[in-house]
Design a protein around this motif. Sequence first.
Motif, PDB file in Angstrom:
ATOM      1  N   ARG A   1       0.758  -1.211   0.016  1.00 33.82           N
ATOM      2  CA  ARG A   1       0.099   0.067  -0.078  1.00 33.82           C
ATOM      3  C   ARG A   1       0.879   1.205   0.168  1.00 33.82           C
TER       4      ARG A   1
ATOM      5  N   ALA B   1      -3.328  -0.520  -4.453  1.00 31.63           N
ATOM      6  CA  ALA B   1      -4.508  -0.631  -3.846  1.00 31.63           C
ATOM      7  C   ALA B   1      -4.684  -2.173  -3.338  1.00 31.63           C
TER       8      ALA B   1
ATOM      9  N   VAL C   1      -2.814  -3.260  -8.282  1.00 29.55           N
ATOM     10  CA  VAL C   1      -3.659  -3.713  -7.070  1.00 29.55           C
ATOM     11  C   VAL C   1      -3.059  -5.093  -6.610  1.00 29.55           C
TER      12      VAL C   1
ATOM     13  N   CYS D   1      -7.372  -3.160   4.200  1.00 32.87           N
ATOM     14  CA  CYS D   1      -8.046  -3.317   2.632  1.00 32.87           C
ATOM     15  C   CYS D   1      -8.374  -1.678   2.446  1.00 32.87           C
ATOM     16  N   ASP D   2      -8.217  -1.186   1.183  1.00 32.21           N
ATOM     17  CA  ASP D   2      -8.710   0.131   0.654  1.00 32.21           C
ATOM     18  C   ASP D   2     -10.108  -0.123   0.390  1.00 32.21           C
ATOM     19  N   GLN D   3     -10.485  -1.064  -0.210  1.00 38.57           N
ATOM     20  CA  GLN D   3     -11.686  -1.559  -0.347  1.00 38.57           C
ATOM     21  C   GLN D   3     -12.246  -2.810  -0.170  1.00 38.57           C
TER      22      GLN D   3
END
Length: 275
Positions: free
Chosen positions: A190, A195, A216, A235-237
């Motif tokens: 990260r 991501a 990613v 996690c970013d998303q």
Amino acid sequence: MRASGAIASLKDPIVADARRRLAAGAGESGACFLADGARMVRQAIEARSAIHVVFFLDGVEQDEDRQVLDLARQANLPCHLLQPGIFFKVLDLGYRTSVGCLAVVSRPPPAPLEDLPADACLLAGQSIQDPRNVGVLIRTADAWAATRAVFSADSADPWSRPAVRSTTGSIFRVPLTLSGDLGGELKRLRDRGLAVVGSSAHSRRPVWELDLRGPVVLLVGNETAGLPPDLLDLCDQAARIPMTGSAHSFNVTVAAGILLYECQRQRAGGWGTSA
């Protein structure tokens, strides 16, 4: 090929050394894994893997085995015939199969997670317990040209026979990293601009709503428990894969395949449209 004919003893130095290497654990000097069957051995040779020795069942009766023997000789690899009892002892199954050739292949060092390309796509798995799932994840990463496959160290051994066979040869093409601190690795990735997208049935956002076009890490979790809270927090998303049937969840390998497909779909120009 040894002029004296097929090796007939487990105490033969060539066989004893191969079995010692196969019994060595990850990180031990000279540790190897087994590629069995003509298609797997051919792929190991074509990938220029570090092959220690190739064994053939005495007689080399199958056409595809003879073709592999020619290929191995062209690559100047050590080749030896084994009598059936010795051959299947090296295979270590306790029963005979149709396999006619084996390659003893050095376990590669961990693939570095530095100097990744600008469009890097990594597949990461946390606590994947079934070696066949590990193997299929590697195969899936290969199918979608993932840059790396990363597994937490408590996952099943990717170089065990069930895992290697489940890769159908992708083990020779996908760079692998086993991490004793997957969370730490994710933080470092990260920090370098990747991501981290985790698969979670509890996320409100379907996977096609997330922008996966940049570098990613696609993260999947344990077959039963999924991703633990500490990794989800990194996690970013989080991505949900919608299901319309009655099953509780997808198999982890299916989930990984869907994530990788969506990543490649967006990169091919499909961003902004539903799958």
